[in-house]
Design a protein around this motif. Structure first.
Motif, PDB file in Angstrom:
ATOM      1  N   ALA A 154       1.422   4.458   1.612  1.00 20.31           N
ATOM      2  CA  ALA A 154       0.611   3.427   0.951  1.00 20.31           C
ATOM      3  C   ALA A 154      -0.879   3.739   1.068  1.00 20.31           C
ATOM      4  CB  ALA A 154       0.927   2.058   1.545  1.00 20.31           C
ATOM      5  N   GLN A 155      -1.272   4.326   2.208  1.00 19.60           N
ATOM      6  CA  GLN A 155      -2.683   4.663   2.384  1.00 19.60           C
ATOM      7  C   GLN A 155      -3.146   5.704   1.367  1.00 19.60           C
ATOM      8  OE1 GLN A 155      -3.254   5.905   6.420  1.00 19.60           O
ATOM      9  NE2 GLN A 155      -3.042   3.843   7.279  1.00 19.60           N
ATOM     10  N   GLY A 199      -1.210   3.771  -2.636  1.00 21.58           N
ATOM     11  CA  GLY A 199      -1.053   2.345  -2.898  1.00 21.58           C
ATOM     12  C   GLY A 199       0.370   1.894  -2.582  1.00 21.58           C
ATOM     13  N   LEU A 200       0.523   0.601  -2.311  1.00 21.21           N
ATOM     14  CA  LEU A 200       1.798   0.053  -1.854  1.00 21.21           C
ATOM     15  C   LEU A 200       2.890   0.146  -2.908  1.00 21.21           C
ATOM     16  CD1 LEU A 200       3.321  -1.331   0.434  1.00 21.21           C
ATOM     17  CD2 LEU A 200       2.560  -3.550  -0.465  1.00 21.21           C
ATOM     18  N   SER A 201       2.552  -0.103  -4.160  1.00 19.26           N
ATOM     19  CA  SER A 201       3.562  -0.110  -5.228  1.00 19.26           C
ATOM     20  C   SER A 201       4.210   1.267  -5.408  1.00 19.26           C
ATOM     21  CB  SER A 201       2.930  -0.567  -6.545  1.00 19.26           C
ATOM     22  OG  SER A 201       3.872  -0.496  -7.584  1.00 19.26           O
ATOM     23  N   GLU A 242       3.818   2.917   5.379  1.00 18.23           N
ATOM     24  CA  GLU A 242       2.374   2.657   5.558  1.00 18.23           C
ATOM     25  C   GLU A 242       1.544   3.925   5.287  1.00 18.23           C
ATOM     26  OE1 GLU A 242       1.583   0.988   9.356  1.00 18.23           O
ATOM     27  OE2 GLU A 242       2.784  -0.830   9.015  1.00 18.23           O
ATOM     28  N   ALA A 261       3.999   3.755  -3.260  1.00 17.24           N
ATOM     29  CA  ALA A 261       4.542   4.170  -1.970  1.00 17.24           C
ATOM     30  C   ALA A 261       5.967   3.648  -1.792  1.00 17.24           C
ATOM     31  CB  ALA A 261       3.648   3.664  -0.839  1.00 17.24           C
ATOM     32  N   ARG A 262       6.210   2.410  -2.217  1.00 15.26           N
ATOM     33  CA  ARG A 262       7.552   1.828  -2.079  1.00 15.26           C
ATOM     34  C   ARG A 262       8.561   2.597  -2.925  1.00 15.26           C
ATOM     35  NH1 ARG A 262       6.235  -3.164  -2.510  1.00 15.26           N
ATOM     36  NH2 ARG A 262       6.328  -3.689  -0.299  1.00 15.26           N
TER      37      ARG A 262
END
Length: 402
Positions: A386-387, A390-392, A383, A394-395
């Motif tokens: 991602a902040q 972005g989530l993509s 999380e 970050a993963r």
């Protein structure tokens, strides 16, 4: 008895030794062996003391020895009084200079004053150079042997006294200490003014990569660390010390001129004639050549180079001027190396992040700015990452570390 004691104080043991030896033989002849042994003990004490106090040939007697050590503001005259090969008096006089008097004049005046103060009756004076003294006083300049050694000893005494005075002055009167060093540097380096503000440049490009430069600043002979500056070389490709020096000197003084900041009294370049010539090109481009004093210091023999002078200056290895220049050079080297290592370390960290699919230079810089280190990025949750990116992305980052 009192006359004999006076002779011992003056360094003449002969009469006392003759007396005690004669007395010892008399007592032994009278079978008074215990008393003779006591006299023998006295003889041994006197002979031992004579050996320790005899610093030159015992034949050298009733001689005054003088030497002088001076700087811009003060002169230090040492006086040794010899009798029967022993030093019976040592005194050092400090004289504040009023004009630019030569050492010869100062020493001649000091000799008369000191001899009068201690009521010296010696007809012979040893010094390290010829002098004109009043008639009746013979001046000898020893070249070899014990006589030369005693003059050298006097000079060492003067130098030691001078260093002790410097230490005291540094504590009790720091302004006087600084003024003396600045005046000495001006004289040694043939400057038109005292170098109260000095800047020194050094290049650093270990293994030919990530070339950087450093500029350190000294005010009144001391580091002004808040004014130190780093430079990342921008216009030079590969390891080129001459071109790098030209770039950083140009950038430094163009900026000072643009911002109307005070210019230094002296620039020190870490390097020989080549680096000095490169720095001069930049000063000439800015119209500053001849307006700021500049020198180069070569590492091998610590020779000092001046513009348009092919013959370097060799300063005394113990001189304070050379010590300040070496301190500047070493500080610039340390500051530059530290910056170079930090830059290479940061580059290595960025490379580790940029090896992750989808992470480029901007993303790596953004993450490092937020989390400060790769270790903290590895410890961050999905999380938190991602902040930032972005989530993509970050993963991908999270999965590469877990």
């Amino acid at each position: 008895q009192i006359a004999d004691i006076r002779q011992i104080i003056k360094g003449n043991f002969n009469s006392s030794l003759r007396y005690f030896k004669k007395e010892m033989k008399r007592l032994a002849g009278e079978m008074r062996f215990e008393e003779a042994q006591l006299i023998k003990n006295k003889i041994e004490v006197l002979e031992s003391y004579q050996v320790k106090s005899t610093v030159v040939n015992p034949k050298i007697s009733n001689i005054d020895v003088f030497s002088i050590v001076s700087d811009e503001a003060f002169a230090y005259i040492n006086f040794l009084q010899l009798a029967h090969g022993s030093i019976i008096r040592s005194h050092t006089l400090e004289i504040k200079k009023k004009l630019e008097e030569p050492d010869e004049d100062l020493l001649a005046l000091a000799i008369l004053e000191i001899r009068d103060r201690f009521d010296s009756q010696s007809k012979t004076v040893y010094t390290s150079f010829p002098l004109k003294l009043p008639e009746g006083i013979k001046v000898v300049v020893p070249k070899l042997g014990d006589k030369k050694k005693i003059v050298d000893l006097s000079e060492r005494n003067a130098k030691f006294f001078r260093m002790e005075r410097f230490k005291q002055t540094k504590i009790t009167d720091p302004d006087r200490h600084t003024n003396r060093i600045m005046a000495q540097m001006q004289k040694d380096l043939r400057l038109s003014e005292e170098p109260r503000h000095i800047e020194c440049f050094d290049n650093s490009n270990i293994q030919g990569s990530d070339p950087v430069a450093a500029c350190v600043v000294f005010k009144n002979g001391k580091p002004a660390k808040k004014e130190y500056r780093h430079f990342n070389i921008k216009t030079v490709v590969g390891p080129d010390d001459f071109a790098s020096m030209e770039e950083v000197v140009l950038r430094r003084y163009k900026r000072l001129l643009d911002e109307m900041q005070p210019l230094p009294h002296l620039i020190v370049i870490d390097g020989g004639k080549g680096q000095l010539s490169s720095a001069l090109k930049s000063l000439e481009h800015l119209g500053l050549r001849g307006k700021i004093a500049i020198i180069g210091i070569a590492k091998r023999l610590e020779e000092i180079y001046f513009p348009d002078d092919p013959i370097p200056l060799y300063l005394d290895k113990k001189s304070e001027t050379l010590r300040i220049i070496q301190q500047l050079r070493n500080e610039a080297h340390r500051f530059g190396i530290t910056h170079h290592r930090n830059k290479r370390s940061k580059k290595a960290v960025q490379s580790e992040l940029e090896s992750i699919e989808g992470v480029g230079e901007k993303t790596a810089q953004l993450l490092l700015k937020e989390f400060k280190s790769v270790k903290r990025i590895k410890e961050a949750g999905l999380e938190d990452l991602a902040q930032m990116v972005g989530l993509s992305k970050a993963r991908k980052i999270y999965e590469s570390f877990h």
